[in-house]
Design an enzyme around this catalytic site. Structure first.
Site, PDB file in Angstrom:
ATOM      1  N   HIS A 115       0.924  -1.103  -0.124  1.00 53.05           N
ATOM      2  CA  HIS A 115       0.043   0.018  -0.109  1.00 53.05           C
ATOM      3  C   HIS A 115       1.058   1.203   0.089  1.00 53.05           C
ATOM      4  O   HIS A 115       2.008   1.174   0.704  1.00 53.05           O
ATOM      5  CB  HIS A 115      -0.874  -0.182   1.322  1.00 53.05           C
ATOM      6  N   ASP A 151      -7.447  -2.178   3.960  1.00 48.89           N
ATOM      7  CA  ASP A 151      -5.618  -1.065   4.500  1.00 48.89           C
ATOM      8  C   ASP A 151      -5.815  -1.654   6.140  1.00 48.89           C
ATOM      9  O   ASP A 151      -4.702  -0.856   6.565  1.00 48.89           O
ATOM     10  CB  ASP A 151      -5.705   0.228   4.106  1.00 48.89           C
TER      11      ASP A 151
HETATM   12  N1  NHR Z   1      -9.645  -6.306   0.608  1.00 42.99           N
HETATM   13  C1  NHR Z   1      -9.201  -6.340   1.459  1.00 42.99           C
HETATM   14  N2  NHR Z   1     -10.780  -7.191   2.271  1.00 42.99           N
HETATM   15  N3  NHR Z   1      -8.296  -5.714   2.770  1.00 42.99           N
HETATM   16  C2  NHR Z   1      -7.695  -5.293   1.804  1.00 42.99           C
HETATM   17  O1  NHR Z   1      -6.726  -4.769   3.257  1.00 42.99           O
HETATM   18  C3  NHR Z   1      -7.781  -4.936   0.440  1.00 42.99           C
HETATM   19  C4  NHR Z   1      -8.691  -5.824  -0.523  1.00 42.99           C
HETATM   20  C5  NHR Z   1      -8.242  -5.390  -1.289  1.00 42.99           C
HETATM   21  C6  NHR Z   1      -7.320  -4.445  -2.009  1.00 42.99           C
HETATM   22  C7  NHR Z   1      -5.594  -3.017  -1.315  1.00 42.99           C
HETATM   23  C8  NHR Z   1      -5.485  -1.031  -1.533  1.00 42.99           C
HETATM   24  C9  NHR Z   1      -4.492  -0.622  -1.119  1.00 42.99           C
HETATM   25  O2  NHR Z   1      -3.812  -1.173  -1.070  1.00 42.99           O
HETATM   26  C10 NHR Z   1      -6.681  -4.025  -1.218  1.00 42.99           C
HETATM   27  C11 NHR Z   1      -6.258  -3.932   0.490  1.00 42.99           C
HETATM   28  C12 NHR Z   1      -8.270  -1.088  -4.053  1.00 42.99           C
HETATM   29  C13 NHR Z   1      -9.359  -0.077  -2.983  1.00 42.99           C
HETATM   30  C14 NHR Z   1     -10.722   0.148  -3.849  1.00 42.99           C
HETATM   31  O3  NHR Z   1     -11.513   0.987  -2.829  1.00 42.99           O
HETATM   32  C15 NHR Z   1      -9.193   0.488  -1.928  1.00 42.99           C
HETATM   33  C16 NHR Z   1      -8.062   0.068  -0.901  1.00 42.99           C
HETATM   34  C17 NHR Z   1      -6.915  -0.884  -2.001  1.00 42.99           C
HETATM   35  C18 NHR Z   1      -7.766  -1.424  -2.894  1.00 42.99           C
HETATM   36  N4  NHR Z   1     -11.270  -0.171  -4.665  1.00 42.99           N
HETATM   37  C19 NHR Z   1     -12.214   0.058  -5.886  1.00 42.99           C
HETATM   38  C20 NHR Z   1     -13.694  -0.485  -5.496  1.00 42.99           C
HETATM   39  O4  NHR Z   1     -14.929  -0.720  -5.442  1.00 42.99           O
HETATM   40  C21 NHR Z   1     -12.372   0.319  -6.985  1.00 42.99           C
HETATM   41  C22 NHR Z   1     -11.057   1.133  -6.829  1.00 42.99           C
HETATM   42  C23 NHR Z   1     -11.270   0.752  -9.194  1.00 42.99           C
HETATM   43  O5  NHR Z   1     -11.073  -0.086  -9.701  1.00 42.99           O
HETATM   44  O6  NHR Z   1     -10.095   2.223  -9.432  1.00 42.99           O
HETATM   45  O7  NHR Z   1     -12.804  -1.705  -5.086  1.00 42.99           O
HETATM   46  O8  NHR Z   1      -4.483   0.798  -1.492  1.00 42.99           O
HETATM   47  C1  GAR Z   2       1.564   0.718  -6.351  1.00 37.85           C
HETATM   48  O1  GAR Z   2       1.684   2.371  -5.869  1.00 37.85           O
HETATM   49  C2  GAR Z   2       0.604   0.153  -5.007  1.00 37.85           C
HETATM   50  O2  GAR Z   2       1.585   0.634  -4.253  1.00 37.85           O
HETATM   51  C3  GAR Z   2      -0.487   0.822  -5.044  1.00 37.85           C
HETATM   52  O3  GAR Z   2      -0.230   1.244  -7.053  1.00 37.85           O
HETATM   53  C4  GAR Z   2       0.329   1.427  -7.633  1.00 37.85           C
HETATM   54  C5  GAR Z   2       0.926   0.064  -8.131  1.00 37.85           C
HETATM   55  O4  GAR Z   2       2.256  -0.090  -9.566  1.00 37.85           O
HETATM   56  N1  GAR Z   2      -1.771  -0.152  -5.280  1.00 37.85           N
HETATM   57  C6  GAR Z   2      -2.946   0.872  -4.852  1.00 37.85           C
HETATM   58  O5  GAR Z   2      -2.857   2.026  -4.289  1.00 37.85           O
HETATM   59  C7  GAR Z   2      -4.066  -0.398  -4.043  1.00 37.85           C
HETATM   60  N2  GAR Z   2      -4.901   0.447  -4.453  1.00 37.85           N
HETATM   61  P1  GAR Z   2       2.714  -1.318 -10.079  1.00 37.85           P
HETATM   62  O6  GAR Z   2       1.132  -2.052 -10.876  1.00 37.85           O
HETATM   63  O7  GAR Z   2       3.412  -0.551 -11.288  1.00 37.85           O
HETATM   64  O8  GAR Z   2       2.655  -2.465  -9.080  1.00 37.85           O
END
Ligand code: NHR
Ligand code: GAR
Length: 218
Positions: A115, A151
């Site tokens: 993250h 997260d």
């Molecule tokens: N799932 C769970 N249950 N717990 C976590 O800690 C997760 C997870 C899924 C993904 C990555 C996370 C990040 O590092 C991650 C951690 C996507 C969103 C989001 O809002 C938020 C956080 C993370 C990844 N996604 C939207 C949704 O509706 C779509 C956004 C898009 O497609 O651009 O799923 O930040």
């Molecule tokens: C990275 O900065 C990662 O930490 C972030 O997206 C980028 C992906 O880069 N992840 C998120 O924001 C998850 N929500 P990459 O595809 O080049 O590895």
């Protein structure tokens, strides 16, 4: 007779560019690597990360979430696909879909996410923009065990970078991303060497509970 391959099998979930995937593929190529990437899954078709997998000879699959009725149905199919690679560890590397509690439970203790912030600061999306708006002097990235709380799982290790006077979102994101490429392979190596464990909602390293995130990578 072939020697058995006891390297940890890692499946990487992506949604985009896959530069963190690339860092894992590169590290796995080094002769002493304790892990290998055995499969890549993207929820988006046509992304650069899929090309990286292909170029490296790693099997990849696309599971497009728009083809599914709801999150639970998508996650059931995703779990089945990931399981078909028989992973010891699942890595979310720029994976952009929130996962259901059922999926998280199935991979409990063997799934990590990278993250782009110093968690618990800036959970969720647009972390670089929010860090700039908040005026913090330091930013970075975290690798944490994935739990149902977005997260919010226990943080294993972090890398810190300075925020500089003229930074914009892209410049800051690039500075963080370069460090992510060191952090993520390091954590995956530790896990593969069986030095890391999720126990009682805490991170254990070398048989002891961590007080806080480890700092990477000196
Ligand atoms: N799932 C769970 N249950 N717990 C976590 O800690 C997760 C997870 C899924 C993904 C990555 C996370 C990040 O590092 C991650 C951690 C996507 C969103 C989001 O809002 C938020 C956080 C993370 C990844 N996604 C939207 C949704 O509706 C779509 C956004 C898009 O497609 O651009 O799923 O930040
Ligand atoms: C990275 O900065 C990662 O930490 C972030 O997206 C980028 C992906 O880069 N992840 C998120 O924001 C998850 N929500 P990459 O595809 O080049 O590895």
């Amino acid at each position: 007779m072939s020697a058995t391959d006891d390297r940890l099998r890692v499946v990487v979930l992506i949604s985009g560019g896959g530069t963190n995937l690339q860092a894992l593929l590169d590290r796995a190529d080094s002769p002493a690597s304790p892990f290998r990437v055995c499969g890549v899954v993207s929820n988006r078709p046509g992304v650069r990360g899929l090309e990286r997998a292909e170029r490296h000879g790693v099997p990849s699959r696309v599971l497009d979430h728009v083809d599914f009725e709801d999150r639970a149905t998508f996650d059931t199919a995703l779990a089945e696909l990931v399981d078909s690679f028989d992973p010891g560890l699942v890595v979310l590397a720029g994976f952009m879909r929130i996962l259901t509690a059922g999926f998280v439970e199935h991979f409990a203790g063997r799934m990590v996410n990278i993250h782009p912030s110093l968690l618990p600061e800036f959970q969720g999306l647009h972390t670089h923009r929010r860090a700039l708006e908040a005026g913090v002097g330091e930013h970075g990235a975290s690798v944490h065990f994935v739990t149902a709380e977005l997260d919010g799982g226990p943080v294993i290790a972090q890398v810190r970078v300075p925020v500089l006077a003229n930074d914009d979102e892209d410049v800051l994101a690039a500075r963080v991303l370069a460090e992510e490429h060191r952090l993520l392979p390091q954590v995956v190596c530790w896990f593969a060497e069986q030095r890391l464990e999720l126990r009682d909602d805490r991170v254990w390293f070398d048989g002891k509970p961590l007080d806080g995130p480890m700092r990477c990578c000196d």
